[in-house]
Enzyme design. Structure first.
Site, PDB file in Angstrom:
ATOM      1  N   GLU A  63     -29.336  82.709  87.493  1.00  0.00           N
ATOM      2  CA  GLU A  63     -29.899  82.065  88.693  1.00  0.00           C
ATOM      3  C   GLU A  63     -30.733  80.849  88.299  1.00  0.00           C
ATOM      4  O   GLU A  63     -31.470  80.896  87.318  1.00  0.00           O
ATOM      5  CB  GLU A  63     -30.840  83.024  89.422  1.00  0.00           C
ATOM      6  CG  GLU A  63     -30.153  84.042  90.273  1.00  0.00           C
ATOM      7  CD  GLU A  63     -31.172  84.968  90.952  1.00  0.00           C
ATOM      8  OE1 GLU A  63     -32.363  84.627  91.001  1.00  0.00           O
ATOM      9  OE2 GLU A  63     -30.746  86.037  91.401  1.00  0.00           O
ATOM     10  N   ASP A  77      -1.274  58.115  79.236  1.00  0.00           N
ATOM     11  CA  ASP A  77      -0.141  58.639  80.022  1.00  0.00           C
ATOM     12  C   ASP A  77       0.172  57.706  81.189  1.00  0.00           C
ATOM     13  O   ASP A  77      -0.584  56.776  81.473  1.00  0.00           O
ATOM     14  CB  ASP A  77      -0.435  60.070  80.517  1.00  0.00           C
ATOM     15  CG  ASP A  77      -1.774  60.168  81.224  1.00  0.00           C
ATOM     16  OD1 ASP A  77      -2.111  59.238  81.980  1.00  0.00           O
ATOM     17  OD2 ASP A  77      -2.495  61.158  80.994  1.00  0.00           O
ATOM     18  N   LYS A 130       4.007  60.670  78.379  1.00  0.00           N
ATOM     19  CA  LYS A 130       3.683  62.001  77.846  1.00  0.00           C
ATOM     20  C   LYS A 130       4.654  62.983  78.483  1.00  0.00           C
ATOM     21  O   LYS A 130       4.704  63.108  79.707  1.00  0.00           O
ATOM     22  CB  LYS A 130       2.240  62.330  78.236  1.00  0.00           C
ATOM     23  CG  LYS A 130       1.617  63.444  77.456  1.00  0.00           C
ATOM     24  CD  LYS A 130       0.098  63.452  77.610  1.00  0.00           C
ATOM     25  CE  LYS A 130      -0.360  64.072  78.902  1.00  0.00           C
ATOM     26  NZ  LYS A 130      -1.813  64.103  79.067  1.00  0.00           N
ATOM     27  N   THR A 135     -11.292  68.321  76.620  1.00  0.00           N
ATOM     28  CA  THR A 135     -11.162  68.937  75.297  1.00  0.00           C
ATOM     29  C   THR A 135     -10.777  67.908  74.230  1.00  0.00           C
ATOM     30  O   THR A 135     -10.788  68.208  73.038  1.00  0.00           O
ATOM     31  CB  THR A 135     -10.053  70.005  75.304  1.00  0.00           C
ATOM     32  OG1 THR A 135      -8.806  69.345  75.600  1.00  0.00           O
ATOM     33  CG2 THR A 135     -10.324  71.074  76.355  1.00  0.00           C
ATOM     34  N   GLY A 188      -7.770  66.720  73.912  1.00  0.00           N
ATOM     35  CA  GLY A 188      -6.342  66.878  73.582  1.00  0.00           C
ATOM     36  C   GLY A 188      -5.511  65.627  73.861  1.00  0.00           C
ATOM     37  O   GLY A 188      -4.723  65.205  73.008  1.00  0.00           O
TER      38      GLY A 188
HETATM   39  C1  R5P Z   1      -5.626  63.697  82.935  1.00  0.00           C
HETATM   40  O1  R5P Z   1      -4.994  63.527  83.981  1.00  0.00           O
HETATM   41  C2  R5P Z   1      -6.968  63.083  82.756  1.00  0.00           C
HETATM   42  O2  R5P Z   1      -6.973  61.728  83.116  1.00  0.00           O
HETATM   43  C3  R5P Z   1      -7.486  63.250  81.341  1.00  0.00           C
HETATM   44  O3  R5P Z   1      -6.599  62.591  80.463  1.00  0.00           O
HETATM   45  C4  R5P Z   1      -7.593  64.694  80.960  1.00  0.00           C
HETATM   46  O4  R5P Z   1      -8.198  65.451  81.972  1.00  0.00           O
HETATM   47  C5  R5P Z   1      -8.388  64.827  79.695  1.00  0.00           C
HETATM   48  O5  R5P Z   1      -8.419  66.166  79.298  1.00  0.00           O
HETATM   49  P1  R5P Z   1      -8.380  66.571  77.776  1.00  0.00           P
HETATM   50  O6  R5P Z   1      -9.461  65.796  77.093  1.00  0.00           O
HETATM   51  O7  R5P Z   1      -8.681  68.064  77.786  1.00  0.00           O
HETATM   52  O8  R5P Z   1      -7.039  66.265  77.254  1.00  0.00           O
END
Ligand code: R5P
Length: 292
Positions: free
Chosen positions: A39, A168, A191, A224, A226
């Site tokens: 909380e 991407d 991607k 993350t 990734g």
């Molecule tokens: C995806 O559509 C977002 O624009 C980011 O590329 C994504 O959310 C990043 O997430 P992560 O760092 O986990 O790959």
């Protein structure tokens, strides 16, 4: 006393202070104690304006804790101010803006009801993950972008024949906007995820543009890491020079910064929508301009 108060949530103290200075508002600080059961107990110090309050609080992890604190701050502000604006520099849950699979709850819709319910009359977000999210709000909403502020920062760096890259296709427009302001070329990687194995493959028709150049990978957020790691590994194979990352929200979960640097990224530069080591770009002026 100033006619406007900026109420600083614990997750956005630096940005709230900067914003209050810019708009010459009275700063109301919050002290938060999170009890062992999770909380939050919030205590405010400072006088809240009867006219207008601006609550500033990002909803990054712990997301639900920061969300309830945001709602509590808005609710308290509304007890005193006739108008309450919620500035949510990083809007958590914005990735849950639609029903991707049958039965999924659109949590963004729930947030929209909650913000209205506690008394916000306007929401301002910075580079919200999906503009669709704002469609769920029945109060006024505005999204502002940190891209001009990020570009200003990058213009001060001496990069070699820079190329802007989106990791991407989804981020293509963002990269295009960055490149236009930065006055450089841009490309967007492709991607592809294998539906059976889940393995991600990156490719581009523009490999020839990469070699020997400094790159700026542009994304709205790093969670993350990734996406940035995969893109960097691919681009390094194409013999690029240095890789810089420009993003608005650096969540950098699970040691992401270390992993990204290990993949070969020279530097991550992000906005102060989320405080942290990489958050060197101030967006308080951009937010101030959206408060009219
Ligand atoms: C995806 O559509 C977002 O624009 C980011 O590329 C994504 O959310 C990043 O997430 P992560 O760092 O986990 O790959």
């Amino acid at each position: 006393m100033s006619k406007i108060s900026v109420i600083s949530g614990k997750s956005s103290e630096d940005l709230a202070r900067k914003l209050s200075r810019r708009i010459k508002a009275n700063l109301v600080k919050s002290e938060v104690k999170v009890f062992p059961d999770g909380e939050s107990k919030i205590t405010l110090s400072g006088k809240i304006s009867k006219r207008r309050s601006i609550v500033v609080q990002s909803i990054y992890p712990p997301v639900d804790t920061n969300l309830i604190q945001t709602l509590s701050l808005i609710s308290k502000a509304k007890e005193i101010s006739s108008e309450v604006i919620a500035v949510i520099p990083y809007m958590g849950y914005a990735r849950q803006d639609r029903e991707f699979l049958p039965g999924e709850i659109i949590t963004m819709k729930v947030l929209a009801k909650l913000f209205k319910g506690v008394g916000a009359s306007k929401i301002i977000a910075v580079d919200i993950h999906s503009i669709m999210s704002l469609k769920h709000f029945t109060i006024k909403s505005k999204n502002v972008t940190a891209i001009p502020d990020l570009v200003k920062y990058f213009k001060k760096l001496s990069l070699k024949n820079p190329l802007v890259v989106s990791p991407d296709q989804g981020g293509k427009d963002r990269a295009k906007e960055f490149a236009k302001k930065f006055e450089s070329e841009y490309i967007a990687l492709e991607k592809k995820r294998d539906k059976k194995t889940g393995k991600v493959q990156i490719k581009t028709k523009n490999s020839d543009k990469v070699a020997g150049r400094d790159l700026i990978l542009v994304d709205d957020m790093i969670s993350t890491g990734g996406s940035i790691i995969k893109a960097t590994q691919f681009l390094k194979k194409q013999k690029c020079k240095r890789v810089y990352v420009a993003c608005t929200h650096a969540l950098l979960i699970n040691n992401a910064e270390k992993k990204i640097r290990k993949a070969g990224v020279t530097r991550i530069i992000s906005a102060n929508t989320i405080p942290g080591k990489t958050s060197v770009v101030d967006v308080s002026d951009t937010i101030a301009k959206a408060i009219v």
